[in-house]
Design an enzyme around this catalytic site. Structure first.
Site, PDB file in Angstrom:
ATOM      1  N   PHE A  51       4.083  10.271  10.879  1.00 15.77           N
ATOM      2  CA  PHE A  51       2.561   9.950  10.679  1.00 15.77           C
ATOM      3  C   PHE A  51       2.330   9.918   9.165  1.00 15.77           C
ATOM      4  O   PHE A  51       1.922  10.917   8.667  1.00 15.77           O
ATOM      5  CB  PHE A  51       1.611  10.361  11.572  1.00 15.77           C
ATOM      6  CG  PHE A  51       0.311   9.972  11.221  1.00 15.77           C
ATOM      7  CD1 PHE A  51      -0.166   9.219  12.331  1.00 15.77           C
ATOM      8  CD2 PHE A  51      -0.534  10.284  10.050  1.00 15.77           C
ATOM      9  CE1 PHE A  51      -1.631   8.745  12.163  1.00 15.77           C
ATOM     10  CE2 PHE A  51      -1.612   9.553  10.006  1.00 15.77           C
ATOM     11  CZ  PHE A  51      -2.367   8.883  11.068  1.00 15.77           C
ATOM     12  N   GLU A  52       2.366   8.933   8.372  1.00 17.43           N
ATOM     13  CA  GLU A  52       1.777   8.888   7.116  1.00 17.43           C
ATOM     14  C   GLU A  52       1.145   7.537   6.637  1.00 17.43           C
ATOM     15  O   GLU A  52       1.795   6.273   7.132  1.00 17.43           O
ATOM     16  CB  GLU A  52       2.692   9.239   5.972  1.00 17.43           C
ATOM     17  CG  GLU A  52       4.025   8.554   6.088  1.00 17.43           C
ATOM     18  CD  GLU A  52       5.212   9.195   4.799  1.00 17.43           C
ATOM     19  OE1 GLU A  52       4.946  10.097   4.511  1.00 17.43           O
ATOM     20  OE2 GLU A  52       6.134   8.522   4.760  1.00 17.43           O
ATOM     21  N   ILE A  53       0.076   7.552   6.249  1.00 16.61           N
ATOM     22  CA  ILE A  53      -0.550   6.356   5.702  1.00 16.61           C
ATOM     23  C   ILE A  53      -0.865   6.488   4.172  1.00 16.61           C
ATOM     24  O   ILE A  53      -1.422   7.408   3.755  1.00 16.61           O
ATOM     25  CB  ILE A  53      -1.769   6.114   6.137  1.00 16.61           C
ATOM     26  CG1 ILE A  53      -1.947   6.004   7.745  1.00 16.61           C
ATOM     27  CG2 ILE A  53      -2.563   4.593   5.822  1.00 16.61           C
ATOM     28  CD1 ILE A  53      -3.177   6.149   8.578  1.00 16.61           C
TER      29      ILE A  53
ATOM     30  N   TYR B  91      -2.689   9.505  -0.299  1.00 23.23           N
ATOM     31  CA  TYR B  91      -1.573   9.839   0.792  1.00 23.23           C
ATOM     32  C   TYR B  91      -2.655  10.433   1.918  1.00 23.23           C
ATOM     33  O   TYR B  91      -3.471  11.055   1.932  1.00 23.23           O
ATOM     34  CB  TYR B  91      -0.819  10.869   0.574  1.00 23.23           C
ATOM     35  CG  TYR B  91       0.361  11.174   1.464  1.00 23.23           C
ATOM     36  CD1 TYR B  91       1.623  10.547   1.911  1.00 23.23           C
ATOM     37  CD2 TYR B  91       0.141  12.172   2.394  1.00 23.23           C
ATOM     38  CE1 TYR B  91       2.641  10.981   2.554  1.00 23.23           C
ATOM     39  CE2 TYR B  91       1.036  12.657   3.450  1.00 23.23           C
ATOM     40  CZ  TYR B  91       2.243  11.834   3.273  1.00 23.23           C
ATOM     41  OH  TYR B  91       3.158  12.245   4.338  1.00 23.23           O
TER      42      TYR B  91
END
Length: 458
Positions: A352-354, A285
């Protein structure tokens, strides 16, 4: 060598353990004792001793106890804390956390140094179509009337990252996308695109939710000025992103995703493949911003989670190296933490998350989400996907599996992440956190930097 000093408690514990082992040995070699008698005798013997103080020692030393039916967590940093002067102490803690954050942001940042970055550089333009991409997609949950807003985000996102890699987009909507929307997206990117209508069973409110109870709860939240409290679609969205988005059939083929929202800014030039970076470092994450939440929206999220962790064998899902102290800090907003029953409300801002969808698909996260969903409190309260994701990450992942994308300049109204970087462009002043000064106390990044045990990779 200095002599080892044992406390009376530890000596007693050792002697008790020794007695138990001797007794077990004797019983084992006594063939005429039935198994039931042996079991009853052993249990009777061990029940005579109280080992609860060992759990208390563990709680006071490490801040957690992870045992069947006895899962506990405790915030350990009680410095500068008093019942009489908590407002003054909170101000001092805010200064401390802000200083930690500002000092970190003042350091120049380049690229992560824990991976061979040269191996994940963008391909030459002429080789872009044959580039071997990671198994990833760009996710955008958007409505038909938001075409220009998501288009603005995509234009900047393409310049910052995706124009160099051409990862496919997956657009999500609870209503069918119009032809006009689909055609308009072609103006912003040459990457492949898929337009998905979310199945009703993954989006709509469950039939088990008591509508009268929900209506009363919404009125209370609205009276307390909780944003979007009476907006049904927002509750649906929070529940969807908390535990259903990764179950969409069209996303089943992907492992990684980058979530992009309408009307956001990307300020940095990224010259490496972020998905291959996560895969290569085995991280699950990545985030950019870290905030406190509105405590009224998550009043019982932590108690419900503790209840579930103490049922059956659910304790086994907890990672002992989780980000527990960040989850529990009460130094800046002690009253909010108290009203959230021990949860700091710190969370990774999920617009915003990858991340790796396999984490969310995993048994620990899925079983926990099913329990949360069964309470109906995505509607009776306003549990957001950001605190739900963050709590799950803090409990079930090792801290080293969570990555701060410090090198990625980003803005989602009203918050900024502005690194000191040669690639940071546009209206992004280094270290700036919010458009509005009164929101500076909503930054939880200082707490994360203080309590996270992960060494910086920059």
């Amino acid at each position: 060598m200095l002599p080892v000093r044992l406390s009376p408690k530890r000596i007693i514990a050792f002697l008790c353990t020794l007695i138990i082992f001797i007794t077990v040995g004797l019983l084992t070699f006594h063939e005429n004792i039935p198994e039931t008698k042996f079991t009853e005798g052993f249990k009777s013997l061990t029940d005579k001793f109280d080992f609860s103080y060992l759990s208390k020692d563990q709680l006071d030393t490490h801040g957690y106890v992870i045992e069947r039916g006895n899962v506990q967590f405790k915030f350990l940093d009680n410095s500068k804390k008093s019942a009489l002067n908590w407002k003054s102490d909170a101000k001092e803690s805010l200064k401390e956390y802000t200083k930690i954050y500002e000092e970190e942001m003042a350091r120049k940042v380049d690229e992560p140094k824990d991976f061979d970055m040269e191996s994940i550089r963008p391909p030459l333009p002429e080789n872009l179509d044959t580039y071997e991409r990671a198994n990833a997609t760009i996710i955008a949950l958007v409505r038909n009337n938001e075409a220009s807003h998501i288009g603005s985000s995509i234009r900047k996102f393409e310049k910052s990252f995706n124009g160099k890699f051409k990862y496919p987009y997956t657009f999500l909507n609870d209503r069918p996308f119009t032809k006009r929307f689909k055609e308009s997206m072609k103006k912003y990117t040459k990457a492949p695109m898929e337009f998905v209508t979310i199945p009703a069973e993954l989006w709509d409110k469950p039939e088990s939710v008591d509508e009268n109870k929900e209506s009363e709860a919404m009125k209370i939240m609205t009276n307390n000025d909780v944003a979007y409290a009476n907006k049904q679609s927002y509750h649906n969205m929070c529940r969807f992103y908390s535990g259903n988005f990764y179950n969409i059939p069209e996303l089943a083929k992907y492992k990684y995703y980058w979530r992009v929202e309408p009307s956001v800014e990307f300020y940095s030039e990224l010259n490496y493949d972020v998905f291959k970076y996560l895969a290569g470092t085995k991280k699950k994450y990545g985030f950019a911003l870290n905030l406190y939440d509105i405590h009224e929206t998550v009043a019982t999220l932590w108690p419900e989670t503790l209840k579930w962790l103490n049922e059956d064998d659910n304790y086994k899902y907890i990672n002992p190296n989780g980000t527990f102290q960040w989850l529990l800090t009460d130094k800046v907003h002690p009253e909010a933490t108290k009203k959230s029953h021990g949860y700091s409300t710190c969370h990774y801002w999920s617009n915003f998350e990858i991340a790796d969808m396999d984490f969310f698909r995993s048994e620990p996260y899925n079983e926990w989400f099913k329990y949360l969903d069964s309470t109906g409190k995505f509607y009776y309260e306003r549990w957001g996907d950001a605190p739900v994701h963050s709590m799950g990450l803090a409990l079930f992942l090792d801290q080293s599996e969570i990555h701060w994308f410090k090198d990625v300049g980003y803005f989602h109204d009203p918050y900024f992440h502005c690194p000191k970087s040669d690639t940071n462009k546009g209206d992004c002043k280094v270290g700036k956190f919010s458009k509005w000064e009164h929101l500076e106390n909503q930054n939880c990044m200082g707490a994360w930097l203080k309590y996270s045990k992960v060494d910086s990779v920059f």
